[in-house]
Design an enzyme around this catalytic site. Structure first.
Site, PDB file in Angstrom:
ATOM      1  N   ARG A 199       2.574   5.108   4.081  1.00  0.00           N
ATOM      2  CA  ARG A 199       2.244   3.813   3.746  1.00  0.00           C
ATOM      3  C   ARG A 199       1.488   4.038   2.134  1.00  0.00           C
ATOM      4  O   ARG A 199       2.004   2.973   1.241  1.00  0.00           O
ATOM      5  CB  ARG A 199       1.491   2.660   4.538  1.00  0.00           C
ATOM      6  CG  ARG A 199       2.347   2.409   5.736  1.00  0.00           C
ATOM      7  CD  ARG A 199       1.495   1.501   6.409  1.00  0.00           C
ATOM      8  NE  ARG A 199       1.313   0.094   5.929  1.00  0.00           N
ATOM      9  CZ  ARG A 199       0.485  -0.742   6.367  1.00  0.00           C
ATOM     10  NH1 ARG A 199      -0.333  -0.618   7.442  1.00  0.00           N
ATOM     11  NH2 ARG A 199       0.250  -1.865   5.938  1.00  0.00           N
TER      12      ARG A 199
ATOM     13  N   CYS B  40      -7.543  -0.846   3.442  1.00  0.00           N
ATOM     14  CA  CYS B  40      -6.608  -0.454   4.282  1.00  0.00           C
ATOM     15  C   CYS B  40      -5.569  -1.101   4.103  1.00  0.00           C
ATOM     16  O   CYS B  40      -5.194  -1.701   2.962  1.00  0.00           O
ATOM     17  CB  CYS B  40      -7.059  -0.133   5.783  1.00  0.00           C
ATOM     18  SG  CYS B  40      -7.653  -1.848   6.409  1.00  0.00           S
TER      19      CYS B  40
END
Length: 281
Positions: free
Chosen positions: A178, A236
């Site tokens: 990611r 995050c």
């Protein structure tokens, strides 16, 4: 850098529960995009633990602030009081593993001024592995008196996160794919904040699901560019797993700030720059 006692073992918790000042227990089991964990809590939890719903009680409504923006402090305080949290009683938080959800509750309690909150290292699995009992009893706690005073822990907004990447170290706690922008299953675009360093939370834990030692964590973060006096920020996807990274840094004796909106907030605005690939820039 000095290590702290932000976490405790199942054996230490068992001892404290039998002592003269037992902690309030909060069960924050949660799965990203997964089923509601309340049925699992009702089937078996640490005796006396109160269930806290992360999506509804540890976050505000999803939107431009991100997928898990911080809850309104007064609403959060009301949830904690209903759970029996008082200003002068220790709190121990646990989840089903990884420490993501437990760390979110830990961080929120610290941010709002609670002086004594820790996370059960290894979560529910560590408790049962140590032959800890579970209960299916309904828990009705005595109303607590905790009143939140936000600001006791470091918090970054988008501009602060960008500045931290330029003038300190900004750690991206998501999985590497990611960060690199190879996949993005949830948010509008893949990639990372320019200058951020990839630091997946999985590397904070050993094979038994417990945190690495303080020395091992310090070595890990030093390898990512964190040195004495370096300002550190963490983000995050939506501010949940990043709290586990803040907790790991705390165990290592390293202060850090949380970008609570995280990538879900950053990527919501198409004018913000996005970097891809394995390098920070």
């Amino acid at each position: 850098m000095t290590a702290t006692s932000a976490i405790l073992s199942a054996a230490e918790l068992r001892s404290e529960l039998a002592g003269p000042r037992p902690p309030v227990l909060l069960d924050v089991r949660w799965q990203l995009g997964g089923p509601d964990q309340r049925p699992a809590y009702e089937a078996g939890h640490l005796p006396g633990a109160v269930y806290i719903d992360l999506d509804r009680e540890l976050a505000g409504p999803a939107g431009s602030g991100g997928r898990h923006p911080l809850p309104d402090p007064e609403a959060f305080g009301a949830v904690m009081r209903r759970a029996g949290v008082t200003a002068d009683t220790p709190v121990v938080v646990y989840d089903g593993g990884q420490g993501w959800a437990a760390a979110r509750a830990w961080w929120l309690l610290r941010w709002t001024g609670h002086p004594d909150v820790r996370v059960l290292d290894g979560g529910l699995a560590a408790w049962t592995a140590a032959d800890g009992a579970l209960s299916a009893d309904r828990v009705t706690p005595t109303e607590g008196d905790f009143k939140p005073t936000p600001g006791a822990a470091g918090l970054l907004d988008a501009d602060g996160a960008a500045e931290r990447a330029r003038a300190g170290v900004l750690l991206d706690a998501r999985a590497g794919e990611r960060y690199r922008g190879e996949v993005e299953p949830i948010d509008p675009v893949g990639g990372h904040i320019p200058g951020a360093v990839s630091a997946p939370t999985t590397e904070n834990l050993g094979p038994d699901g417990r945190f690495l030692s303080a020395a091992e964590l310090r070595a890990r973060f030093e390898g990512l560019g964190v040195t004495e006096g370096t300002p550190v920020g963490v983000y995050c996807g939506s501010g949940v797993s990043a709290a586990q990274q803040v907790l790991a840094l705390e165990v290592a004796g390293i202060a850090s700030d949380l970008y609570a909106g995280s990538w879900s907030h950053w990527s919501y605005d198409p004018s913000r720059p996005v970097a891809t690939g394995p390098e920070p820039q």
